[in-house]
Design a protein around this motif. Structure first.
Motif, PDB file in Angstrom:
ATOM      1  N   HIS A 161      80.314 104.695  54.140  1.00 31.04           N
ATOM      2  CA  HIS A 161      81.742 104.416  54.345  1.00 31.04           C
ATOM      3  C   HIS A 161      82.587 105.678  54.226  1.00 31.04           C
ATOM      4  O   HIS A 161      82.389 106.485  53.319  1.00 31.04           O
ATOM      5  CB  HIS A 161      82.229 103.394  53.320  1.00 31.04           C
ATOM      6  CG  HIS A 161      83.656 103.004  53.485  1.00 31.04           C
ATOM      7  ND1 HIS A 161      84.173 102.535  54.681  1.00 31.04           N
ATOM      8  CD2 HIS A 161      84.707 103.017  52.615  1.00 31.04           C
ATOM      9  CE1 HIS A 161      85.463 102.272  54.536  1.00 31.04           C
ATOM     10  NE2 HIS A 161      85.808 102.562  53.300  1.00 31.04           N
ATOM     11  N   PRO A 195      86.360 106.323  53.627  1.00 26.03           N
ATOM     12  CA  PRO A 195      87.621 105.640  53.297  1.00 26.03           C
ATOM     13  C   PRO A 195      88.861 106.333  53.854  1.00 26.03           C
ATOM     14  O   PRO A 195      89.945 105.733  53.851  1.00 26.03           O
ATOM     15  CB  PRO A 195      87.622 105.658  51.766  1.00 26.03           C
ATOM     16  CG  PRO A 195      86.824 106.863  51.400  1.00 26.03           C
ATOM     17  CD  PRO A 195      85.751 106.965  52.446  1.00 26.03           C
ATOM     18  N   GLY A 210      80.211  95.042  49.573  1.00 21.68           N
ATOM     19  CA  GLY A 210      81.547  94.723  50.061  1.00 21.68           C
ATOM     20  C   GLY A 210      81.732  94.846  51.556  1.00 21.68           C
ATOM     21  O   GLY A 210      82.817  95.176  52.033  1.00 21.68           O
ATOM     22  N   TYR A 248      80.314  96.863  54.168  1.00 27.08           N
ATOM     23  CA  TYR A 248      80.536  98.205  54.699  1.00 27.08           C
ATOM     24  C   TYR A 248      79.685  98.398  55.942  1.00 27.08           C
ATOM     25  O   TYR A 248      78.474  98.136  55.930  1.00 27.08           O
ATOM     26  CB  TYR A 248      80.189  99.255  53.647  1.00 27.08           C
ATOM     27  CG  TYR A 248      81.150  99.275  52.477  1.00 27.08           C
ATOM     28  CD1 TYR A 248      82.325 100.009  52.544  1.00 27.08           C
ATOM     29  CD2 TYR A 248      80.873  98.553  51.315  1.00 27.08           C
ATOM     30  CE1 TYR A 248      83.213 100.039  51.471  1.00 27.08           C
ATOM     31  CE2 TYR A 248      81.757  98.574  50.244  1.00 27.08           C
ATOM     32  CZ  TYR A 248      82.918  99.322  50.323  1.00 27.08           C
ATOM     33  OH  TYR A 248      83.792  99.350  49.267  1.00 27.08           O
ATOM     34  N   ALA A 262      85.986  92.070  54.484  1.00 22.09           N
ATOM     35  CA  ALA A 262      86.313  92.464  53.119  1.00 22.09           C
ATOM     36  C   ALA A 262      87.642  93.194  53.111  1.00 22.09           C
ATOM     37  O   ALA A 262      87.920  93.998  54.005  1.00 22.09           O
ATOM     38  CB  ALA A 262      85.221  93.352  52.537  1.00 22.09           C
ATOM     39  N   GLU A 306      89.677  95.750  50.661  1.00 25.71           N
ATOM     40  CA  GLU A 306      89.432  96.623  49.520  1.00 25.71           C
ATOM     41  C   GLU A 306      90.744  96.976  48.840  1.00 25.71           C
ATOM     42  O   GLU A 306      91.740  97.273  49.497  1.00 25.71           O
ATOM     43  CB  GLU A 306      88.704  97.890  49.954  1.00 25.71           C
ATOM     44  CG  GLU A 306      88.267  98.763  48.794  1.00 25.71           C
ATOM     45  CD  GLU A 306      87.254  99.820  49.180  1.00 25.71           C
ATOM     46  OE1 GLU A 306      86.852 100.609  48.304  1.00 25.71           O
ATOM     47  OE2 GLU A 306      86.851  99.850  50.365  1.00 25.71           O
ATOM     48  N   SER A 330      92.008 100.372  42.307  1.00 25.04           N
ATOM     49  CA  SER A 330      91.632  99.941  40.962  1.00 25.04           C
ATOM     50  C   SER A 330      92.818  99.988  40.012  1.00 25.04           C
ATOM     51  O   SER A 330      93.742 100.784  40.175  1.00 25.04           O
ATOM     52  CB  SER A 330      90.529 100.844  40.408  1.00 25.04           C
ATOM     53  OG  SER A 330      89.347 100.729  41.162  1.00 25.04           O
ATOM     54  N   ALA A 380      90.408  92.594  41.526  1.00 25.33           N
ATOM     55  CA  ALA A 380      89.688  91.703  42.439  1.00 25.33           C
ATOM     56  C   ALA A 380      89.282  90.411  41.740  1.00 25.33           C
ATOM     57  O   ALA A 380      89.373  89.322  42.325  1.00 25.33           O
ATOM     58  CB  ALA A 380      88.464  92.421  42.998  1.00 25.33           C
ATOM     59  N   GLU A 388      85.718  96.350  43.914  1.00 23.84           N
ATOM     60  CA  GLU A 388      87.149  96.357  44.239  1.00 23.84           C
ATOM     61  C   GLU A 388      87.440  95.612  45.532  1.00 23.84           C
ATOM     62  O   GLU A 388      88.537  95.723  46.086  1.00 23.84           O
ATOM     63  CB  GLU A 388      87.650  97.805  44.357  1.00 23.84           C
ATOM     64  CG  GLU A 388      87.372  98.667  43.155  1.00 23.84           C
ATOM     65  CD  GLU A 388      88.069  98.202  41.888  1.00 23.84           C
ATOM     66  OE1 GLU A 388      88.880  97.258  41.949  1.00 23.84           O
ATOM     67  OE2 GLU A 388      87.812  98.787  40.825  1.00 23.84           O
ATOM     68  N   ASN A 389      86.467  94.850  46.036  1.00 24.24           N
ATOM     69  CA  ASN A 389      86.611  94.137  47.305  1.00 24.24           C
ATOM     70  C   ASN A 389      86.724  92.635  47.094  1.00 24.24           C
ATOM     71  O   ASN A 389      86.147  92.077  46.151  1.00 24.24           O
ATOM     72  CB  ASN A 389      85.398  94.401  48.206  1.00 24.24           C
ATOM     73  CG  ASN A 389      85.248  95.864  48.552  1.00 24.24           C
ATOM     74  OD1 ASN A 389      85.966  96.391  49.390  1.00 24.24           O
ATOM     75  ND2 ASN A 389      84.304  96.541  47.898  1.00 24.24           N
TER      76      ASN A 389
END
Length: 446
Positions: free
Chosen positions: A179, A181, A228, A230, A383, A385, A388, A397, A416-417
């Motif tokens: 991933h 981001p 999550g 990806y 998902a 995201e 945090s 989450a 976190e998803n």
């Protein structure tokens, strides 16, 4: 909260905060179609196929009747030095759905067992062909391959590994995660195009470090589901196949989540046009009704093990592996009924169509909401995201998951998803409901 008519003291719940569960229990007592009924009589929309399992929805008569009939005919039979008719029929049906020459099915009971089984096949195969020194495995960061020691070793989710220390397999390395981001935070129904080749690390660091001649197999989820949802870069899996072929390394796809329709195709292997040497499955194969898993192997793996033993006595076993419940007749009857139901109702194609609606709905409703830092959708899964809370990873989450549950929608927190992966029978109104409830909960916990 309604008074429970049973005691909760004896069960140790998996992947659950047991210390606080009793303060606000989530207990299902019935299910039908897209909905659960809870212990206190509420309806909850199943937005996650009950952990990616229930593709055809709950309480499907065709599957239940097949199970009842099998129980009245043959409830159980040993899988050692014998078998049963339903195991052969299920294996034939599963192999017919798999791509390429993935034709040999080894049954087990779960995705965890499938991961360990495929790793054992890899070691046995290389030994049979005179390369028993190939005993290094390559997994991927944030990959999930169950909770057996083999699967945890090649898996790359830190929390699943950290307390097991030296009990994990020593000769294991991990590919870089898939991933980005920054450039690919938001993806809707497409493969992200990277400007760099992240598999160069495999060729330039991992293979030279271990020497490619020592590597038995690479195991990856085509889509990283448990972490999550990806998505791999465009061309990633094809290039991974080419690298493995170049160096005589087996390629294992863990399709416990992506197998049997989630991508709108039989398997993610079909979606991405790549045939692995082994394909691990479980979950949707029985619609989650009865545990069943397995590994589909290419013909040459089976033939190599048989060939290496062709001069052995006729009674000699070629592969010392199996489970008491391998090819359980009731589980296989459930699989046959499930796979026929998928075909009769054209549910894989429906999953592909509804996946587009889910993706559009999630991106429209949630992009730009507080704390949302990414949305990834492909197939019938997506998902969102979140950022945090400082010092409390995963809390945001989890709190959102709890709010959605109390508003009548089951979503899945994964780090976190928040993940949505509904049964293939879901309709647009139900997608709109689960997306709106999730969006409102995100706003509530901003």
């Amino acid at each position: 909260m309604t008074q429970l008519d049973f005691n909760m003291d004896s069960q140790w719940l998996p992947f659950t905060p047991n210390r606080t569960f009793k303060l606000d229990p989530r207990v299902f007592v019935a299910a039908d179609g897209m909905y659960f009924t809870t212990h206190d009589g509420k309806k909850v929309l199943d937005g996650i196929s009950s952990l990616w399992c229930v593709g055809a929805g709950h309480k499907r008569a065709q599957i239940n009747e097949a199970i009842k009939k099998q129980l009245d005919t043959l409830d159980y039979a040993t899988a050692f030095n014998a078998s049963n008719d339903k195991a052969f029929q299920a294996a034939e049906l599963i192999a017919s759905m798999a791509p390429g020459d993935l034709n040999k099915v080894l049954f087990c009971n779960s995705g965890s067992e499938a991961a360990d089984t495929s790793m054992k096949v890899a070691l046995a195969y290389h030994r049979a062909r005179g390369e028993g020194h190939r005993n290094v495995f390559i997994g991927r960061e944030r990959g999930y391959h169950g909770v057996g020691f083999g699967g945890m070793s090649v898996g790359g989710i830190p929390a699943n590994r950290k307390v097991y220390g030296t009990a994990l397999l020593p000769r294991v390395d991990h590919l870089r995660f898939i991933h980005d981001p920054v450039n690919h935070a938001y993806i809707n129904g497409e493969e992200p195009v990277w400007q760099e080749d992240i598999l160069l690390e495999l060729e330039n660091r991992i293979l030279p470090l271990h020497d490619a001649s020592n590597i038995a197999a690479v195991i990856v989820e085509p889509v990283a589901g448990s972490a999550g949802w990806y998505l791999p870069p465009k061309g990633y899996l094809k290039r991974l196949r080419e690298i493995c072929d170049k160096h005589g390394i087996l390629l294992i796809f863990d399709e416990v989540i992506t197998g049997f329709g989630r991508m709108g195709t039989n398997f993610a292997s079909d979606y991405y046009g790549v045939v692995p040497d082994m394909l691990n499955f479980a979950k949707c194969v029985t619609n989650g009704v009865i545990p069943l898993g397995g590994v589909i192997c290419r013909d040459h793996l089976y033939e190599t093990l048989m060939g290496a033993n062709e001069k052995s006595p006729a009674h000699a076993i070629e592969f010392f592996h199996g489970y008491t419940y391998s090819g359980h007749p009731v589980a296989c009857a459930a699989a046959i009924a499930t796979l026929n139901l998928f075909k009769e109702e054209n549910l894989f194609a429906r999953a592909g169509e509804m996946g587009k609606f889910l993706g559009d709905s999630m991106h429209t409703a949630m992009k730009g909401l507080p704390n949302v830092i990414g949305i990834r959708t492909l197939g019938l899964a997506g998902a969102v995201e979140l950022s945090s809370i400082a010092g409390l990873p995963g809390k945001r989450a989890f709190d959102i998951f709890m709010t959605c549950y109390h508003k009548g929608v089951l979503v899945r927190p994964a780090g976190e998803n928040l993940v949505l992966a509904p049964p293939y029978i879901v309709d647009k109104a139900q997608i709109e409901l689960m997306v709106s409830v999730l969006a409102d909960a995100i706003k509530q916990h901003a």
